[in-house]
Scaffold this active site. Structure first.
Site, PDB file in Angstrom:
ATOM      1  N   HIS A 478      28.351  21.402  24.670  1.00  0.00           N
ATOM      2  CA  HIS A 478      28.005  22.269  23.543  1.00  0.00           C
ATOM      3  C   HIS A 478      29.244  23.013  23.029  1.00  0.00           C
ATOM      4  O   HIS A 478      29.545  22.988  21.827  1.00  0.00           O
ATOM      5  CB  HIS A 478      26.933  23.268  23.980  1.00  0.00           C
ATOM      6  CG  HIS A 478      26.529  24.240  22.925  1.00  0.00           C
ATOM      7  ND1 HIS A 478      25.385  24.087  22.181  1.00  0.00           N
ATOM      8  CD2 HIS A 478      27.109  25.389  22.483  1.00  0.00           C
ATOM      9  CE1 HIS A 478      25.282  25.087  21.305  1.00  0.00           C
ATOM     10  NE2 HIS A 478      26.310  25.898  21.483  1.00  0.00           N
ATOM     11  N   GLU A 479      29.953  23.668  23.935  1.00  0.00           N
ATOM     12  CA  GLU A 479      31.108  24.453  23.507  1.00  0.00           C
ATOM     13  C   GLU A 479      32.232  23.561  23.003  1.00  0.00           C
ATOM     14  O   GLU A 479      32.966  23.946  22.080  1.00  0.00           O
ATOM     15  CB  GLU A 479      31.593  25.356  24.646  1.00  0.00           C
ATOM     16  CG  GLU A 479      30.582  26.395  25.097  1.00  0.00           C
ATOM     17  CD  GLU A 479      30.045  27.262  23.959  1.00  0.00           C
ATOM     18  OE1 GLU A 479      30.766  27.456  22.949  1.00  0.00           O
ATOM     19  OE2 GLU A 479      28.899  27.749  24.073  1.00  0.00           O
ATOM     20  N   HIS A 482      31.582  22.853  19.414  1.00  0.00           N
ATOM     21  CA  HIS A 482      32.132  23.927  18.572  1.00  0.00           C
ATOM     22  C   HIS A 482      33.642  23.755  18.415  1.00  0.00           C
ATOM     23  O   HIS A 482      34.197  23.920  17.320  1.00  0.00           O
ATOM     24  CB  HIS A 482      31.875  25.293  19.220  1.00  0.00           C
ATOM     25  CG  HIS A 482      30.515  25.854  18.991  1.00  0.00           C
ATOM     26  ND1 HIS A 482      29.948  25.964  17.745  1.00  0.00           N
ATOM     27  CD2 HIS A 482      29.602  26.385  19.857  1.00  0.00           C
ATOM     28  CE1 HIS A 482      28.748  26.522  17.842  1.00  0.00           C
ATOM     29  NE2 HIS A 482      28.517  26.788  19.122  1.00  0.00           N
ATOM     30  N   HIS A 485      34.543  21.241  15.915  1.00  0.00           N
ATOM     31  CA  HIS A 485      34.323  21.759  14.572  1.00  0.00           C
ATOM     32  C   HIS A 485      35.580  22.492  14.084  1.00  0.00           C
ATOM     33  O   HIS A 485      35.944  22.404  12.904  1.00  0.00           O
ATOM     34  CB  HIS A 485      33.114  22.698  14.585  1.00  0.00           C
ATOM     35  CG  HIS A 485      32.487  22.923  13.258  1.00  0.00           C
ATOM     36  ND1 HIS A 485      31.484  23.851  13.069  1.00  0.00           N
ATOM     37  CD2 HIS A 485      32.695  22.378  12.033  1.00  0.00           C
ATOM     38  CE1 HIS A 485      31.100  23.846  11.795  1.00  0.00           C
ATOM     39  NE2 HIS A 485      31.827  22.961  11.149  1.00  0.00           N
TER      40      HIS A 485
END
Length: 690
Positions: A478-479, A482, A485
Site C-alpha cells: 500500500h505505502e 503511494h 504515485h
C-alpha cells in the site's frame, strides 16, 4: 539560492548522494533559526510577487508562487520527517511552536489583498489566456486556495480565521504527541509460561526485543505497536491479559493527565465548525468535500451506509461462528473485542486449515520489498537499486535509486520499516522533494522526487529475519503504491505533482497496488520460507487466496464505523461532548459490542492530528470502489501485468498527479466510472461479479 547566515546550509543545499539531504550534517538545534530565516525569505518573495509593478501574468504570478519558498519547503520537509519518524523532546517542543507559526505565515499570505487581486484578475480572464489543462488546474487551485484562506472576507473575519487556523495547528500537533506519549509509556512485561501461552516464536522474538529496549532483558513486552499488539491479541491464550492489552490499546489519548485528548477533540470540532461558517459553508464536511469526487456528505454517507448494512449483517454471522468456538471450549462468555481476533484465527485455521503463524515464515520483509520492486518493474519498467553506506535520518533507513528502462535516474526512495519509540504509529508515505519541470532560482530546471515510506513492523532479534503478517505485507505494498504515485509523477508544476490530488482519489494508486501482492505468481516467487528458501506450498497458497474475504464483516465494520463517526463529527452543528456523539452515532447504526472502531476518537490521528483526513476518512473506501474496478480491468485481459493496461495505468493514474480532474483521469484509464459492486464483491459482502 542565497543562504541566510543563521541557516545551516545543509538544510537547504542538499549535496548528498544524487541531491539527497546531508542528514548527518543537520542538528536538531539548527531547525529553530532555520525556520525563522526561511519564513522571512519566503515572506520577502511573496511581497515581491504581490508588488510586482508589471500587470499580472500566469508566469509572473502563478509560476512565481509555484517556485517561491524553496528554503522553507526544504527546512519543513526535514523537520516534519523528524517530527513523525524520529522525534525527541526538543523536536516535540519545537513542533508545538512551529505548527502555529506556520499557520500564521500562510494565513498572512492567503489574505494578502494585493496578491489575491493579481490572482483574481487572472481567474477572471482565464478562458482568454491560452492555458493548457494543467496550467488551468494550477490557476484554479491557487484561486480556490486563497478563497478558502479567507481572501474574500472582511478584515475582522480574516483575523478570526487566522486565529482559528493557528489554534488548530497547535491542537493537532499536541494531539499526535499525546498519542505517541501513551504508546511510548505503556508496556505489558511478561515472563511466565502461563503469560506466554499460545504465542508463536516470531512474536516472542519481537516481544523480547521490545523488552530489551525497555531494560527488561530476558522478559517479553507487549507494546501498543500494531505489529505486536495485534498478533498478541490473536495468539495469546490468556484472556485476562488480552483484555488488559486491548483496553490499553483503545484507551490511547483517553487516560487523563497531560496526554488526554478529549478536550482537544471538543475544541478542534468547535473551531472547525466556526471556520466553515466564516467561509460560508453549512458545516466543516461541506468545506472539506467541496473539492473532492464525492462533493457532499450525503453522497459519502450513502456509500458508507450501503456498505455498513452488508458488513454488519456479515459480522453478525461471523460473531455467531466465534460464539460456537467459545462454547466448544466450555466457556460461557460473550464475544468481546479482545476475543475476536483470537477466535477468528482459530476459525480461520479450522475453516481453511492454516493459521497466521503457518503463513508468516513465508513472508520475509526483504522478500516482500523485492516483490514490491519487481511488480513496479513489470508494470512500469523501473528498477530499484539499494545504495549502501548513505547516511539517512536514522540508521535503519535504507536508500534506493529508482531508474527507468533507459537507466535514467527518475527518483530516490527511502524505506524506514521498523517500529521504534521515537516514531509515531501507523504507516505513511511522504516526500522530501516533489517532481516538477519548472526553472528554479538556483539555475536548475525541474527536480526529481525524493520519496520515503515509513512503517512500524516489529524489529527482529539480531541475526533473525523480519517476518510479516499478511496485513503487514499489504501495508508495505500500500505505502509503496503511494510512493510510486510520487516517483512516477510527470507534471510541470509542483503543486499538482504526485499525490497532489483530491483526498478521495489519493488512495487509489496505493490500494490498487495491494492487489499485486496476492497475484499467484508473485506469491510463488517471493513468499519463500525464511529457513529453507522453499516457496509457499501450492496447497497453502490456495488456502491463502481462498481466505481473502475471511473475517471481512469484522474488518469492514471496524473501518466503516470510524468513517461514519468522522462524518458525524463534521456535520453536527455543535458538540460539547464528542465521546457522547461517538457513542450515539455507533448506537444509531447498531455497532456490535464485540467490535470497536478501527480508530477510536482519542487516537484518531487521521482526523485530529492535523487536517489531512478530517471529514475524509471515508476516502479509503471511496478509492476502494475505484481500485477494485481498476484491477478488474487487468483481470478482464487475463494478464495481471498486461502491457497495454499497465501503460494506460501509468499514463492516466500514476503519472498525472492533480494535473487533470480525477474523474477525467479515471475515465481516460477505464472508459467509465465504477459502481460499488466490484468493491463489495472483493470484500466478499456480495456474490462475485461474473
Amino acid at each position: 539560492m542565497t543562504v541566510n547566515v543563521s541557516l545551516n546550509p545543509a538544510l537547504v543545499r542538499w549535496t548528498g548522494h544524487e541531491g539527497l539531504p546531508r542528514f548527518d550534517a543537520v542538528k536538531d538545534e539548527d531547525f529553530a533559526p532555520a525556520f525563522d530565516a526561511a519564513l522571512a525569505a519566503h515572506e520577502a518573495e511573496i511581497e515581491a510577487i504581490a508588488n510586482n509593478p508589471e500587470p499580472p501574468t500566469f508566469e509572473n504570478t502563478i509560476v512565481a508562487l509555484e517556485i517561491a519558498g524553496d528554503e522553507l519547503s526544504r527546512v519543513s520537509a526535514l523537520f516534519w520527517n523528524k517530527a513523525g519518524a524520529h522525534t525527541n523532546d526538543l523536536i516535540q517542543a519545537l513542533e508545538r511552536e512551529i505548527a502555529p507559526k506556520m499557520s500564521r505565515h500562510y494565513s498572512k499570505i492567503g489574505t494578502n489583498p494585493v496578491l489575491f487581486a493579481r490572482i483574481d484578475a487572472l481567474w477572471e480572464k482565464r478562458e482568454d489566456m491560452g492555458l493548457d489543462l494543467e496550467a488551468m488546474r494550477v490557476l484554479e487551485r491557487h484561486w480556490k486556495g486563497f478563497v478558502k484562506s479567507g481572501a474574500k472576507l472582511d478584515k475582522p473575519d480574516q483575523e478570526r480565521l487566522a486565529e482559528i487556523n493557528e489554534r488548530l495547528a497547535g491542537l493537532g500537533a499536541k494531539f499526535g504527541q499525546n498519542v505517541l506519549g501513551d504508546e511510548k509509556l505503556w508496556a505489558l512485561v511478561l515472563a511466565s509460561e502461563e503469560e506466554l501461552a499460545g504465542l508463536p516464536d516470531f512474536l516472542l522474538d519481537s516481544m523480547a526485543a521490545a523488552a530489551r529496549d525497555r531494560g527488561e532483558d530476558g522478559k517479553y513486552a507487549v507494546t501498543l505497536s500494531r505489529s505486536i499488539i495485534e498478533p498478541f491479541l490473536t495468539f495469546s491464550e490468556n484472556r485476562e491479559l488480552r483484555e488488559q492489552a486491548f483496553k490499553a490499546w483503545i484507551a490511547r489519548g483517553e487516560n487523563g493527565g497531560d496526554t488526554d485528548n478529549r478536550a482537544i477533540i471538543a475544541e478542534t470540532l468547535s473551531l472547525r465548525a466556526e471556520k466553515a461558517r466564516l467561509l460560508g459553508y453549512e458545516n466543516y464536511a461541506a468545506l472539506k468535500l467541496d473539492d473532492t469526487m464525492a462533493k457532499t456528505a450525503e453522497t459519502v454517507n450513502g456509500l458508507l451506509m450501503q456498505v455498513w448494512e452488508k458488513a454488519a449483517a456479515r459480522a453478525r454471522e461471523e460473531e455467531a461462528e466465534l460464539a460456537k468456538l467459545i462454547a466448544a471450549e466450555g466457556r460461557n462468555h460473550e464475544v468481546m473485542p479482545w476475543d475476536w481476533r483470537h477466535y477468528a484465527e482459530k476459525l480461520r485455521a479450522e475453516t481453511f486449515s492454516f493459521s497466521e503463524s503457518e503463513l508468516k515464515p513465508y513472508l520475509q520483509l526483504e522478500k516482500i520489498i523485492d516483490a514490491c520492486f519487481a511488480v513496479a518493474h513489470r508494470l512500469f519498467g523501473i528498477t530499484a537499486t539499494e545504495k549502501k553506506g548513505i547516511a539517512a535520518y536514522h540508521p535503519d533507513v535504507r536508500v534506493f535509486e529508482i531508474r527507468d528502462a533507459q537507466g535514467r535516474l527518475v527518483a530516490l526512495f527511502l524505506g524506514d520499516y521498523f517500529a521504534r519509540s521515537s516514531k509515531r504509529s501507523g504507516a505513511w508515505m511522504s516526500s522530501f522533494q516533489s517532481q516538477h519541470k519548472l526553472p528554479l532560482k538556483n539555475g536548475a530546471t525541474g527536480e526529481i522526487p525524493i520519496i520515503y515510506n515509513v512503517c512500524n513492523f516489529a524489529k527482529p532479534a539480531e541475526g533473525k529475519p523480519a517476518l510479516l503478517s499478511l496485513d503487514d505485507a499489504r501495508t508495505l505494498f500500500h505505502e509503496f503504491g503511494h510512493a510510486l504515485h510520487g516517483m512516477l509523477s510527470n507534471v510541470t508544476y509542483p503543486s499538482v505533482s504526485g499525490t497532489g490530488v483530491s483526498r478521495d482519489f489519493v488512495e487509489l494508486p496505493s490500494q490498487l497496488y495491494e492487489h499485486w501482492l496476492t497475484v499467484p505468481e508473485i506469491l510463488k516467487t517471493y513468499a519463500v520460507h525464511y529457513r529453507t528458501g522453499a516457496p509457499m506450498p501450492e496447497a497453502l497458497l490456495e488456502k491463502v487466496l481462498a481466505a481473502r474475504t475471511f473475517n471481512s464483516g469484522f474488518a469492514t465494520v471496524e473501518f466503516t464505523s470510524s468513517a461514519l463517526v468522522d462524518m458525524a463529527y463534521h456535520t453536527a452543528e455543535a458538540t460539547s461532548d464528542p465521546k457522547a456523539l461517538e457513542a450515539a452515532t455507533l448506537e444509531s447504526i447498531g455497532m456490535p459490542q464485540s467490535i470497536v472502531m478501527r480508530h477510536r476518537s482519542p487516537h484518531f490521528l487521521h482526523v485530529f492530528s492535523g487536517d489531512g483526513y478530517s471529514a475524509g476518512y471515508y476516502s479509503y473506501m471511496w478509492s476502494e470502489v475505484l481500485d477494485a474496478d481498476a484491477f478488474a480491468a487487468f483481470e478482464e485481459t487475463g494478464n495481471p501485468f498486461d502491457p497495454e493496461m499497465a501503460a494506460r495505468l501509468k499514463a492516466h493514474i500514476y503519472s498525472v498527479g492533480g494535473a487533470i480532474d480525477p474523474e477525467d483521469a479515471y475515465k481516460a484509464f477505464r472508459g467509465k466510472l465504477p459502481s460499488p459492486d466490484a468493491m463489495l464483491a472483493k470484500r466478499g459482502l456480495v456474490a462475485p461479479i461474473l
